[in-house]
Design an enzyme around this catalytic site. Structure first.
Site, short mmCIF file in Angstrom:
data_model
loop_
_atom_site.label_atom_id
_atom_site.label_comp_id
_atom_site.label_asym_id
_atom_site.label_seq_id
_atom_site.Cartn_x
_atom_site.Cartn_y
_atom_site.Cartn_z
CG ASN A 11 46.39 37.91 52.47
OD1 ASN A 11 46.03 38.07 51.31
ND2 ASN A 11 45.67 38.26 53.50
CB CYS A 12 50.20 37.69 48.24
SG CYS A 12 51.67 38.08 47.31
N PRO A 13 52.76 36.64 50.20
CG PRO A 13 55.12 36.58 50.32
CD PRO A 13 53.91 37.18 50.98
CG MET A 14 52.49 33.90 54.10
SD MET A 14 54.28 33.89 54.22
CE MET A 14 54.51 32.44 55.21
CG ASP A 38 45.29 35.58 48.16
OD1 ASP A 38 44.55 36.54 47.88
OD2 ASP A 38 46.52 35.60 47.99
#
Lengths: 73, 192
Positions: A11-14, A38
């Protein structure tokens, strides 16, 4: 040959952070194929490439997967 | 050559010199602006879990874009960068009381809404884990790995009886001038 990066399930920001890490280690002209599921990845990778001047060659969708190909500037 | 002509020529030379000087000055200023492009300074004032989380996501995003990020952490924000455990030995009664009442570290923070006496954050952490969202302490570690500059406010630390060694490794200590200097050299400043 493009290096394949699989960021499915992240998920953000990964995905952006992992992309930045991989691209940082690469040489100019190296290509990457990034797979992520995502929905926010498409606008995010576009914005990231725009800001970092790395080249976004294209984005395609396969089911839920978003696949972006980029070239390091 | 008449004296008048010579005077005219030297006048022109002076003007040319001045223009060249001005151009050089402007070029230097543009170069400086380009260097600063996108650098970010943040004030983390809040010690709420959700707000600290948002701050570190934005910081990580900017770092991933290759920008320099300075986080000036003050007041309640300090809760987010404390070590999970530290001894309060040798501190005054009031300092000990304040330190005992405040959460220690990113995993102990309360949420700004729906805290429900501490159940809220547990619920959110569970839901975030289920959806594969990274934990706050991981976000902080990642930001540090990417080279974020975390600066704790000396004055707030003094008020609360906090010492540098109570805070996460790699955290610097500074004051308002450091924050302002960093902010003037950035083109984005956020207060969280």
């Amino acid at each position: 040959m493009a290096t394949r990066l699989d960021f499915k399930g992240m998920n953000c920001p990964m995905p952006i952070m992992k992309t930045a890490m991989a691209v940082k280690k690469a040489a100019s002209g190296d290509q990457f194929e990034i797979v992520c599921d995502d929905p926010g990845f498409e606008p995010d990778i576009t914005a990231w490439c725009n800001e970092t001047k790395n080249v976004l060659n294209g984005i395609r969708k396969e089911g839920k997967d978003i696949i972006a190909t980029i070239t390091k500037a | 050559m008449s004296g008048e002509q010579t005077a005219e020529k030297s006048m022109a030379a002076v003007t040319d010199g001045k223009i060249a000087e001005k151009v050089k000055e402007l070029e230097d200023r543009i170069a400086q602006l380009e260097v600063n492009k996108g650098n970010m300074t943040m004030v983390l004032f809040s010690g709420d879990f959700d707000k600290a989380f948002a701050a570190f996501i934005i910081a990580n995003g900017a770092l991933a874009m290759g920008k320099e990020v300075t986080m000036f952490v003050t007041f309640w924000g300090l809760d987010a960068i404390k070590k999970p455990a530290f001894s309060t030995a040798g501190r005054g009664f009031l300092e000990k009381m304040v330190l005992a009442m405040r959460p220690k570290g990113p995993n102990k923070l309360a949420t700004s809404k729906m805290n429900f006496g501490g159940i809220g954050p547990k619920l959110f952490r569970f839901m975030m884990k289920q959806k594969n969202v990274e934990q706050l302490h991981t976000m902080i570690e990642m930001a540090q790995e990417f080279g974020v500059r975390i600066v704790a406010c000396q004055m707030s630390m003094d008020v609360m009886g906090l010492k540098k060694e109570d805070l996460l490794d790699g955290v610097e200590v500074g004051g308002v001038a450091l924050f302002l200097n960093s902010s003037y050299q950035s083109n984005t400043t956020l207060f969280v």
